[in-house]
Scaffold this motif. Structure first.
Motif: not given
Length: 136
Positions: A62-64, A80-82, A89-90, A133-134
């Motif tokens: 999540d941090e990455a 948005a929060s991971a 990303i929006y 999105t990542i």
């Protein structure tokens, strides 16, 4: 990172690779196990969990994902929060999506466990529409 089927005696602090359910509770993928969680799992007759234990120099997924998303941040997007290794990303407003596609390609080439997916350049987008999105 140690990724293994861990006996509960070695699982405190480990991050679950899959959902684990007991009669009283559901532990979601990505959840970090505490001492109390180990007791609850043992009481449910669960003896092993598939999980990851971070080693020195490792970073939680999540941090990455959040760090990469923040590096791609601009004043026209919302991040948005991971969660579960994913950061979305929006679009922050109506318009056309633009980004450095060579940079996205270079980031995607770093490691097969890292994926950045985006809409095509110059796609018309609306505010709050998912544009990238990542995933770690």
């Amino acid at each position: 990172m140690i990724f293994a089927d861990l006996p509960l005696e070695q699982a405190e602090g480990a991050i679950l690779a899959h959902r684990v359910a007991t009669p009283d509770r559901v532990f979601k993928k990505g959840y970090r196990l505490s001492t109390e969680d180990i007791t609850a799992l043992r009481n449910a007759d669960i003896r092993h969990v598939l999980a990851a234990k971070l080693e020195p120099g490792d970073m939680h997924e999540d941090e990455a994902a959040a760090q990469i998303a923040n590096a791609l941040n601009s004043d026209t997007v919302d991040i948005a929060s991971a969660f579960t290794g994913r950061a979305n990303i929006y679009a922050g407003e109506n318009g056309l999506i633009t980004f450095d596609s060579a940079l996205i390609d270079r980031l995607n080439d770093i490691e097969e466990g890292l994926t950045i997916a985006t809409l095509a350049p110059f796609t018309k987008v609306n505010a709050r529409q998912l544009i990238a999105t990542i995933k770690i």
